[in-house]
Structures are given as structure tokens and as C-alpha cells.
Design a protein around this motif. Structure first.
Motif, short mmCIF file in Angstrom:
data_model
loop_
_atom_site.label_atom_id
_atom_site.label_comp_id
_atom_site.label_asym_id
_atom_site.label_seq_id
_atom_site.Cartn_x
_atom_site.Cartn_y
_atom_site.Cartn_z
N UNK A 1 0.82 -1.21 0.00
CA UNK A 1 0.00 0.00 0.00
C UNK A 1 0.86 1.26 0.00
N UNK A 2 1.88 1.28 0.86
CA UNK A 2 2.71 2.49 0.97
C UNK A 2 3.36 2.83 -0.37
N UNK A 3 3.87 1.80 -1.03
CA UNK A 3 4.60 2.02 -2.29
C UNK A 3 3.67 2.49 -3.41
N UNK A 4 2.53 1.78 -3.57
CA UNK A 4 1.61 2.12 -4.66
C UNK A 4 0.94 3.47 -4.39
N UNK A 5 0.50 3.69 -3.15
CA UNK A 5 -0.16 4.95 -2.82
C UNK A 5 0.81 6.12 -2.96
N UNK B 1 -11.20 9.04 -5.80
CA UNK B 1 -10.22 8.26 -5.04
C UNK B 1 -8.80 8.71 -5.34
N UNK B 2 -8.50 8.90 -6.63
CA UNK B 2 -7.16 9.34 -7.01
C UNK B 2 -6.90 10.75 -6.47
N UNK B 3 -7.91 11.62 -6.59
CA UNK B 3 -7.75 13.00 -6.14
C UNK B 3 -7.50 13.05 -4.64
N UNK B 4 -8.21 12.22 -3.89
CA UNK B 4 -8.04 12.19 -2.43
C UNK B 4 -6.61 11.79 -2.08
N UNK B 5 -6.11 10.75 -2.77
CA UNK B 5 -4.74 10.31 -2.53
C UNK B 5 -3.75 11.42 -2.86
N UNK B 6 -3.98 12.08 -4.00
CA UNK B 6 -3.02 13.06 -4.49
C UNK B 6 -3.01 14.31 -3.62
N UNK B 7 -4.18 14.66 -3.09
CA UNK B 7 -4.27 15.93 -2.36
C UNK B 7 -4.04 15.74 -0.87
N UNK B 8 -4.63 14.69 -0.27
CA UNK B 8 -4.49 14.48 1.17
C UNK B 8 -3.32 13.58 1.52
N UNK B 9 -2.73 12.92 0.52
CA UNK B 9 -1.67 11.96 0.83
C UNK B 9 -2.28 10.64 1.25
N UNK B 10 -1.44 9.68 1.60
CA UNK B 10 -1.94 8.35 1.93
C UNK B 10 -2.70 8.38 3.24
N UNK B 11 -3.84 7.67 3.26
CA UNK B 11 -4.74 7.69 4.42
C UNK B 11 -4.10 7.01 5.62
N UNK C 1 -9.71 -1.23 -6.97
CA UNK C 1 -8.29 -1.00 -6.67
C UNK C 1 -8.05 0.45 -6.23
N UNK C 2 -8.57 1.40 -7.01
CA UNK C 2 -8.37 2.82 -6.69
C UNK C 2 -9.08 3.19 -5.39
N UNK C 3 -10.30 2.69 -5.21
CA UNK C 3 -11.06 2.98 -4.00
C UNK C 3 -10.35 2.43 -2.77
N UNK C 4 -9.80 1.20 -2.89
CA UNK C 4 -9.10 0.58 -1.77
C UNK C 4 -7.82 1.34 -1.45
N UNK C 5 -7.11 1.78 -2.48
CA UNK C 5 -5.88 2.56 -2.28
C UNK C 5 -6.18 3.83 -1.49
N UNK C 6 -7.28 4.51 -1.86
CA UNK C 6 -7.62 5.77 -1.21
C UNK C 6 -8.17 5.55 0.19
N UNK C 7 -8.75 4.35 0.43
CA UNK C 7 -9.39 4.11 1.73
C UNK C 7 -8.40 3.70 2.80
N UNK D 1 -8.29 -1.65 3.68
CA UNK D 1 -9.11 -1.90 2.50
C UNK D 1 -8.24 -2.43 1.36
N UNK D 2 -7.01 -1.91 1.30
CA UNK D 2 -6.11 -2.35 0.24
C UNK D 2 -5.70 -3.81 0.45
N UNK D 3 -5.53 -4.21 1.71
CA UNK D 3 -5.17 -5.60 2.01
C UNK D 3 -6.28 -6.54 1.56
N UNK D 4 -7.55 -6.12 1.75
CA UNK D 4 -8.67 -6.93 1.29
C UNK D 4 -8.62 -7.11 -0.22
#
Lengths: 128, 131
Positions: free
Chosen positions: A52-56, A118-128, B43-49, B53-56
Motif C-alpha cells: 500500500x505504501x509504495x503504490x499509494x 479516489x485518485x484526487x483524495x490520494x493526491x491531495x491528502x496523501x496516503x490515508x 483497486x483505486x477505492x481501496x488505495x484511497x481508503x 481496505x487495500x489488504x482486502x
């Protein structure tokens, strides 16, 4: 095939009265799909590690987030055009056809909006 | 629907590579639209969550069903890409000679299978710089 194949002559023609519009959009999104999918596959192969860390971390960069959003738009648009043809070819009852096409439009807009958010959230807020 | 006579359909024609590549294009395209976009959105939703969620998602993608789906989707992608490139050539008015047309109808899905095998070979046994 002879003269008179300029865009102006086919616009609004054909049995669907949409001229070459659908066809052109399908080709345009096909090209963007091709370019962006090559980008995605190369990125995947370069990533190697799918934690997750790497991909996000990768996807939160502008140079990954923007092509990913464009890819989502391109893929969903192209898929919508293709599924529309599938429905028009095999569903002949006009009420059912209308319902399926309406559902298709809502589904692709909803799916694409969720993916882009989802992409925008990652890009703007960083990894959850 | 009225019982008017219809033009002959699939079952009346002798199957050729052109028919195969045509129906493969539609089947792989619509298959990716239904299953591939579902995987992409998940995949994208799990990444952002977040990691949980990504592990699932990763657990599903790494399961036998997940692998069948991923390998199937990659095959569908390369098949659709090759027959799509063939369509681009046909769109500019080239490749309609009977032999040429037949050749690329057979070659497109075969090249797609080769590309699929190459990609998975690279993923599974690749020089593995990241590992």
C-alpha cells in the motif's frame, strides 16, 4: 471511396442520426486508451512492489495521478460507447433498450466519478 | 416482433478467422468493460481508503479467482489491443486483400497470447529489480 467523405457531409447522417460522432469518439478514446494503458503497464512493471505504501506513494505524485484520472475518463468513455453498441445490437425492445442505456450512462458516470475522487483524495491528502 | 424473414445469422456461415477476430474484439471489450473496470474502481477505492481496505483487495487479487481474473483481463486487453490496431489499419483503407486480411485475422489473437505470456513471465520470473 470517392469524394464527399468530409466530416461535414456525414455529421448528422446514418441510421442513428449521429453521423460519424460515435465512431470518431470511439477511435479517439481508443488512441488515448492505448497510450495511457502502455503508461500504466510500464508503471506497474517498474513498481514491482505492490504494498500500500509504495503504490499509494507513487499514485499521489502529480505525474501519476493526472494520467490515472485521464485513463479513468478514457476507459469509461470507451467502455460506454462499446456497451452502448452491445445493447443496441442485441436488445430490440425499445423500452428495455432505453432503460439499459440510461442505467449504463448512470453507471459509467458513477464509476468514473468514484475512481477520480479516489485518485484526487490520494493526491491531495496523501496516503490515508 | 413480426415473423419477417431475417438475414442468415452466425449458424449458417462457415467460420473463418475474420469472424473469430471480430467476435473476440467484442467479447474481450465488453468483458473488460464489465469486469476490468470493476477491478480498477475497487483497486483505486481501496488505495484511497487505506492499508486495511487495500489488504482486502490484495487478498482477493492474489486468490485463485483473482489470478484467473487478472490473467483473463490481461489476455483480453492484449487481444482487444491487437484487434483494435487491426481496425486502425482497416480504417485507413489498407489490409483488405484476402490473403492479408486472413493473415492478420489469425496473427492478431496469436500475438496477443504471446504478449500475455511474456508479460506474466516477466512478472513471475522477471529480472526482479524490485525484489
Amino acid at each position: 471511396m470517392g469524394n464527399g467523405t468530409s466530416l461535414g457531409r456525414v455529421r448528422g447522417l446514418g441510421s442513428a442520426h449521429h453521423g460519424g460522432h460515435h465512431w470518431l469518439l470511439q477511435r479517439t478514446t481508443a488512441i488515448s486508451n492505448l497510450v495511457l494503458m502502455v503508461w500504466l503497464l510500464v508503471s506497474f512493471l517498474a513498481l514491482g512492489d505492490f504494498s500500500h505504501a509504495n503504490v499509494a506513494g507513487w499514485l499521489s505524485q502529480p505525474l501519476a495521478a493526472v494520467p490515472m484520472m485521464l485513463l479513468v475518463v478514457s476507459l469509461f468513455w470507451h467502455a460506454r460507447l462499446g456497451l452502448q453498441i452491445l445493447i443496441e445490437d442485441y436488445v430490440h425492445q425499445s423500452g428495455t433498450k432505453f432503460g439499459l442505456l440510461a442505467a449504463l450512462n448512470l453507471a459509467v458516470i458513477g464509476g468514473a466519478a468514484f475512481a477520480i475522487f479516489s485518485v484526487a483524495r490520494l493526491a491531495i491528502l496523501g496516503t490515508a | 416482433m413480426s415473423q419477417r424473414p431475417l438475414s442468415p445469422h452466425l449458424q449458417i456461415w462457415r467460420w473463418g478467422p475474420h469472424m473469430l477476430v471480430s467476435i473476440l474484439h467484442r467479447a474481450t471489450g465488453d468483458g473488460m468493460a464489465l469486469f476490468g473496470l470493476g477491478m480498477l474502481v475497487w483497486w483505486l477505492g481501496a488505495l484511497a481508503s487505506g492499508p486495511e481496505a487495500y489488504a482486502t483487495f490484495l487478498a482477493f487479487a492474489g486468490s485463485p479467482i483473482g489470478y484467473v481474473l487478472l490473467v483473463g483481463l490481461s489476455w483480453a486487453f492484449f487481444t482487444h489491443m491487437m484487434s483494435g490496431l487491426r481496425h486502425f489499419v482497416l480504417d485507413i483503407g489498407a489490409g483488405y486483400e484476402l490473403d492479408t486480411n486472413r493473415f492478420w485475422s489469425i496473427a492478431s489473437p496469436i500475438i496477443a497470447i504471446v504478449l500475455t505470456v511474456l508479460m506474466w513471465a516477466f512478472i513471475l520470473f522477471g529480472s526482479g529489480g524490485a525484489n
